[in-house]
Write an enzyme that holds these catalytic residues in place. Structure first.
Site, short mmCIF file in Angstrom:
data_model
loop_
_atom_site.label_atom_id
_atom_site.label_comp_id
_atom_site.label_asym_id
_atom_site.label_seq_id
_atom_site.Cartn_x
_atom_site.Cartn_y
_atom_site.Cartn_z
N SER A 293 0.83 -1.20 0.00
CA SER A 293 0.00 0.00 0.00
C SER A 293 0.87 1.26 0.00
O SER A 293 1.66 1.44 -0.92
CB SER A 293 -0.95 -0.05 1.19
OG SER A 293 -2.05 0.75 0.92
N HIS B 182 -7.49 -5.80 1.08
CA HIS B 182 -6.27 -4.97 1.10
C HIS B 182 -5.36 -5.40 2.24
O HIS B 182 -5.60 -5.05 3.40
CB HIS B 182 -6.75 -3.52 1.29
CG HIS B 182 -5.68 -2.51 1.19
ND1 HIS B 182 -5.00 -2.24 0.02
CD2 HIS B 182 -5.15 -1.67 2.12
CE1 HIS B 182 -4.12 -1.28 0.23
NE2 HIS B 182 -4.19 -0.92 1.51
C1 GTR Z 1 -5.55 3.94 1.79
C2 GTR Z 1 -5.03 4.91 0.78
C3 GTR Z 1 -4.17 4.20 -0.17
C4 GTR Z 1 -3.17 3.30 0.54
C5 GTR Z 1 -3.67 2.70 1.83
C6 GTR Z 1 -2.67 2.12 2.83
O1 GTR Z 1 -6.49 4.45 2.62
O2 GTR Z 1 -6.11 5.54 0.21
O3 GTR Z 1 -3.56 5.07 -1.08
O4 GTR Z 1 -1.97 3.89 0.68
O5 GTR Z 1 -4.45 3.54 2.54
O6 GTR Z 1 -1.51 2.51 2.92
O7 GTR Z 1 -3.08 1.23 3.56
#
Ligand code: GTR
Length: 391
Positions: free
Chosen positions: A226, A368
């Site tokens: 991320s 995620h």
């Molecule tokens: C989210 C963000 C992403 C990503 C993520 C993370 O909320 O919108 O760009 O970086 O966080 O780092 O977990």
């Protein structure tokens, strides 16, 4: 798995129903055409284009680092345990220290080197954007985010540092950490953002790894998830000592193309994380087409070294299709060395991995996160492709 804030969950839902924009309709700036219009057709012509692209990303996206390796940089082995992990690894805890006239900075590098080996070990270095408990040197806490035991079992050294050591992930980050130590008193519109500061930290950790006789410095992979994945890509684009560059679920301003992207946009990321990029990047809010670069060119900056892009089915805020297509669009650059980049044109089925080119890709089932499945794929790809930095 991280829980999404309700607002993000709703946005994720909206993104999931969006149609994928085909590559041909995205109007991407060509990776192999210089700003002058000249075409790059040979590997010998690439360094000039590479230099131009790095400058464009510095000026318009990530910002310019005010310092490279500080003269004050020192490494101190704080602790070592030759019988770590029940005897399979040697633990080293290294303090990477630096200072300026404004104060001191320090990155705590955790390193496990496999004991069963006859030659220096290749390594994976994680840029850890989650709490430091994920990279626990005592191994009382274990996390799939950094499965150090499994990494060591496959013959790789496992290295990691936590990004807050370099600069905090807060909206006032520019007042702290490496920004506070090294930024000029007036921040320019192209001054580095925090992602670039973390990438700088990764290069300082690499400065240490190249001095460690237990590590094969020609086979060090950098990995991030991320925001850590955006950082790994920018670190690997600039610092060619990283032999393999791995982005996990990095999404906007990471592996995902900005043009035609669903989910998080440039305007979203600049609003929610105003400290991550250069001020100049904000002028591209809702103006993706005006940006002189797009993210496939960031992947191209890794060529001819291997790169890996990992996505997850439910991570629609990051937009798997736009991450995948960036790999496809970077592939012509690998052809300069007669290498296949990402040899596919359609998104693979969930759980299927593409490892037969120099850009690896998989779409994991799920949300995620950075999981053991992702790591196993990274290691399998490294077994195949992380041989040396030379084409
Ligand atoms: C989210 C963000 C992403 C990503 C993520 C993370 O909320 O919108 O760009 O970086 O966080 O780092 O977990």
């Amino acid at each position: 798995m991280t829980t999404l804030l309700p607002a993000f969950a709703a946005l994720n839902q909206a993104a999931a129903t969006a149609q994928t924009v085909p590559l041909a309709q995205r109007n991407l700036p060509d990776a192999l055409t210089m700003r002058s219009g000249a075409k790059v057709t040979t590997a010998n012509e690439w360094p000039a284009r590479r230099k131009e692209l790095l400058e464009l990303f510095r000026t318009h996206v990530y910002g310019r680092a005010p310092i490279g390796r500080p003269d004050t940089l020192r490494f101190r082995l704080e602790k070592t345990d030759p019988q770590a992990m029940g005897g399979i690894a040697t633990l080293k805890q290294i303090a990477i220290e630096y200072h300026s006239e404004r104060g001191k900075g320090r990155i705590n590098l955790v390193l496990f080197v496999p004991n069963r080996r006859t030659t220096p070990a290749p390594a994976f270095m994680l840029i850890c954007n989650r709490p430091a408990s994920n990279i626990d040197p005592t191994r009382q806490t274990k996390s799939e985010f950094w499965p150090a035991e499994q990494i060591v079992a496959r013959g790789y050294a496992a290295a990691a540092f936590q990004v807050d050591d370099v600069a905090p992930d807060t909206k006032d980050a520019w007042q702290h950490g490496a920004h506070h130590l090294f930024d000029p008193p007036q921040r320019a519109a192209d001054a580095w953002g925090t992602i670039a500061a973390w990438a700088w930290g990764a290069s300082r950790a690499m400065d240490y790894l190249v001095t460690d006789k237990d590590i094969d410095a020609l086979r060090v992979a950098v990995v991030g998830h991320s925001r850590g994945g955006k950082t790994a890509l920018w670190a690997g684009a600039q610092d060619t000592r990283f032999a393999l560059v791995i982005s996990n679920d990095s999404g906007s301003t990471g592996a995902a193309l900005a043009r035609g992207k669903s989910g998080e946009t440039i305007a979203d990321i600049n609003k929610n994380f105003p400290h991550w990029f250069a001020q100049n990047y904000k002028s591209y809010n809702s103006r993706e087409d005006a940006l002189p670069v797009d993210q496939h060119q960031l992947i191209a900056l890794i060529a001819p070294r291997p790169a890996y892009i990992a996505s997850a089915t439910q991570d629609t805020w990051a937009d798997p299709a736009s991450e995948f297509l960036a790999g496809v669009a970077a592939s012509p650059v690998y052809k300069l060395w007669n290498r296949e980049g990402l040899p596919a044109s359609t998104l693979p089925k969930p759980g299927m991995s593409i490892h037969n080119g120099f850009i690896g890709y998989h779409l994991r089932e799920g949300g995620h996160n950075l999981t053991l499945f992702d790591w196993q794929n990274f290691m399998t790809f490294a077994d195949l492709r992380m041989k040396s930095t030379q084409p």
